[in-house]
Design an enzyme around this catalytic site. Structure first.
Site, PDB file in Angstrom:
ATOM      1  N   ARG A 105       0.874  -1.170   0.000  1.00 25.65           N
ATOM      2  CA  ARG A 105       0.000   0.000   0.000  1.00 25.65           C
ATOM      3  C   ARG A 105       0.915   1.224   0.000  1.00 25.65           C
ATOM      4  O   ARG A 105       1.647   1.468   0.960  1.00 25.65           O
ATOM      5  CB  ARG A 105      -0.898   0.011   1.231  1.00 25.65           C
ATOM      6  CG  ARG A 105      -1.832   1.235   1.306  1.00 25.65           C
ATOM      7  CD  ARG A 105      -2.665   1.193   2.583  1.00 25.65           C
ATOM      8  NE  ARG A 105      -3.452   2.396   2.775  1.00 25.65           N
ATOM      9  CZ  ARG A 105      -4.710   2.545   2.394  1.00 25.65           C
ATOM     10  NH1 ARG A 105      -5.320   1.551   1.770  1.00 25.65           N
ATOM     11  NH2 ARG A 105      -5.360   3.659   2.621  1.00 25.65           N
ATOM     12  N   HIS A 132      -7.136   0.812  -6.851  1.00 21.03           N
ATOM     13  CA  HIS A 132      -7.470   0.268  -5.530  1.00 21.03           C
ATOM     14  C   HIS A 132      -8.292  -1.013  -5.716  1.00 21.03           C
ATOM     15  O   HIS A 132      -9.473  -1.087  -5.369  1.00 21.03           O
ATOM     16  CB  HIS A 132      -8.264   1.300  -4.732  1.00 21.03           C
ATOM     17  CG  HIS A 132      -8.251   1.066  -3.249  1.00 21.03           C
ATOM     18  ND1 HIS A 132      -7.717  -0.063  -2.675  1.00 21.03           N
ATOM     19  CD2 HIS A 132      -8.718   1.826  -2.217  1.00 21.03           C
ATOM     20  CE1 HIS A 132      -7.848   0.014  -1.367  1.00 21.03           C
ATOM     21  NE2 HIS A 132      -8.449   1.136  -1.049  1.00 21.03           N
ATOM     22  N   GLN A 135     -10.340  -2.889  -2.831  1.00 27.88           N
ATOM     23  CA  GLN A 135     -11.555  -2.163  -2.448  1.00 27.88           C
ATOM     24  C   GLN A 135     -12.693  -2.493  -3.405  1.00 27.88           C
ATOM     25  O   GLN A 135     -13.851  -2.602  -3.005  1.00 27.88           O
ATOM     26  CB  GLN A 135     -11.286  -0.658  -2.456  1.00 27.88           C
ATOM     27  CG  GLN A 135     -12.489   0.194  -2.068  1.00 27.88           C
ATOM     28  CD  GLN A 135     -12.860   0.081  -0.606  1.00 27.88           C
ATOM     29  OE1 GLN A 135     -11.996   0.231   0.262  1.00 27.88           O
ATOM     30  NE2 GLN A 135     -14.122  -0.181  -0.322  1.00 27.88           N
ATOM     31  N   ASP A 227     -16.077   9.710  -2.132  1.00 32.07           N
ATOM     32  CA  ASP A 227     -14.795   9.509  -1.462  1.00 32.07           C
ATOM     33  C   ASP A 227     -14.345  10.872  -0.957  1.00 32.07           C
ATOM     34  O   ASP A 227     -14.923  11.913  -1.311  1.00 32.07           O
ATOM     35  CB  ASP A 227     -13.779   8.912  -2.451  1.00 32.07           C
ATOM     36  CG  ASP A 227     -12.476   8.475  -1.790  1.00 32.07           C
ATOM     37  OD1 ASP A 227     -12.445   8.370  -0.549  1.00 32.07           O
ATOM     38  OD2 ASP A 227     -11.486   8.252  -2.513  1.00 32.07           O
ATOM     39  N   CYS A 268     -15.688   4.484   0.724  1.00 37.31           N
ATOM     40  CA  CYS A 268     -14.598   3.570   1.091  1.00 37.31           C
ATOM     41  C   CYS A 268     -13.989   3.899   2.451  1.00 37.31           C
ATOM     42  O   CYS A 268     -13.241   3.085   2.993  1.00 37.31           O
ATOM     43  CB  CYS A 268     -13.532   3.548  -0.001  1.00 37.31           C
ATOM     44  SG  CYS A 268     -12.833   5.164  -0.371  1.00 37.31           S
ATOM     45  N   ARG A 313     -14.097  -5.705   3.218  1.00 35.01           N
ATOM     46  CA  ARG A 313     -12.676  -5.670   2.852  1.00 35.01           C
ATOM     47  C   ARG A 313     -11.990  -6.935   3.327  1.00 35.01           C
ATOM     48  O   ARG A 313     -11.135  -7.502   2.626  1.00 35.01           O
ATOM     49  CB  ARG A 313     -11.980  -4.442   3.479  1.00 35.01           C
ATOM     50  CG  ARG A 313     -12.419  -3.084   2.976  1.00 35.01           C
ATOM     51  CD  ARG A 313     -12.102  -2.851   1.512  1.00 35.01           C
ATOM     52  NE  ARG A 313     -10.708  -3.108   1.174  1.00 35.01           N
ATOM     53  CZ  ARG A 313      -9.690  -2.307   1.465  1.00 35.01           C
ATOM     54  NH1 ARG A 313      -9.887  -1.183   2.127  1.00 35.01           N
ATOM     55  NH2 ARG A 313      -8.463  -2.613   1.100  1.00 35.01           N
TER      56      ARG A 313
END
Length: 333
Positions: A105, A132, A135, A227, A268, A313
């Protein structure tokens, strides 16, 4: 079919493969709820490389590894050089000789690509500035749980349309046959090369793509997704983003425009929906605002599924790890 492969971006897998991982994640969630052991990675060691901070990604990969019987080892920016004193390629070779799988990440997509090419083990992208993918599996898993399917659903992403979430939602929707709208100011819409990838995928899946700055485009939405307005590394741009994106705040008025009482809200996380963070308190002191990309009433409304999405997740990441490292028998998809 999956064994030994990396997940670096959504287009690494076909529509059928992504669909399998989503269904596998739903199955693993059921096993978890029933407390049925599923230690497909017993004896494996997993490196968790974090150049960017994280709550959900770190927690999900750690618990997923433990549930699968593997040992996760966290390595933060002070533990791994990421090109500072040792090249990413050299780091990849060292870690690949010690670990069975690597999660990354961070900022640059090239770093996760180098890790995959040089380590010799599966590498999973926990987030970069461009994509991503883990996600996405959680998001479309959530949509399937709620509606029974994601195909032909209408997803509208509202806000900063050129960040990694907008990129991934646009391309993944196009792969899976979900109708996707990116609703953003003209100068914050996805890059042409990202739009081109999505357009090519949509031709095959039948997905309808809309890129617009007109909030009327939320009409008929099944999912409203937003987001944060400022991504990690862009913290000096709050004033500019607030001015541009306040007309795109997800609030009750925007939801009314959907004309769909069954429309759900997704995010998210983290979300700036109240004054319970130091970041939002600082913004409030300067601007008087108490909410940014989503209002508190929508964030906490019955149609908000953000915490179901966050939990997913774990299950979707577990599916990726098990499928690519667990030597599972998986019929061809």
């Amino acid at each position: 079919m999956f064994q030994g492969r990396s997940l670096l971006k959504e287009i690494d897998f076909t529509q059928a493969e992504l669909a399998y991982l989503i269904d596998f994640a739903i199955h693993l969630k059921s096993l978890k709820k029933q407390r049925i052991p599923h230690q497909y990675l017993a004896g494996k060691n997993i490196a968790l490389l974090f150049e960017k901070t994280s709550t959900r990604t770190r927690a999900a990969f750690t618990v997923a590894a433990n549930d699968l019987g593997a040992h996760p080892e966290f390595l933060g920016p002070n533990d791994v050089q990421f090109g500072k004193k040792e090249s990413t390629a050299d780091t990849a070779k060292v870690l690949g000789s010690m670990f069975d799988g690597i999660q990354f990440r961070g900022f640059k997509q090239t770093d996760v690509e180098i890790l995959a090419s040089e380590s010799g083990v599966p590498v999973w992208n926990g987030l970069t500035d461009i994509w991503h993918p883990t996600q996405m599996l959680a998001d479309f898993m959530t949509i399937k749980e709620i509606f029974g399917d994601y195909r032909d659903k209408n997803l509208v992403y509202v806000g900063d349309g050129r960040n990694n979430m907008a990129n991934s939602l646009l391309v993944t929707s196009a792969i899976l046959g979900v109708n996707i709208t990116i609703l953003a100011p003209n100068d914050l819409q996805p890059a042409p090369e990202i739009q081109a990838i999505a357009t090519k995928k949509a031709i095959k899946s039948g997905s309808q793509i809309t890129i617009t700055d007109d909030t009327a485009a939320v009409k008929g939405a099944d999912v409203i997704y937003t987001d944060v307005w400022v991504s990690m590394g862009e913290e000096d741009q709050y004033d500019e983003r607030i001015e541009k994106l306040m007309p795109y705040q997800v609030n009750a008025a925007l939801f009314e425009k959907t004309e769909n009482p069954n429309c759900i809200f997704m995010h998210c996380l983290p979300a700036f929906h109240d004054l319970e963070t130091t970041t939002m308190q600082a913004i409030h002191a300067k601007s008087g605002l108490t909410e940014l990309e989503v209002t508190n009433d929508i964030f906490n409304a019955p149609q908000s599924v953000v915490f179901q999405e966050a939990e997913n997740r774990l299950h979707s990441i577990k599916a990726v790890m098990a499928a690519t490292l667990g030597h599972l028998f998986i019929p061809k998809v």
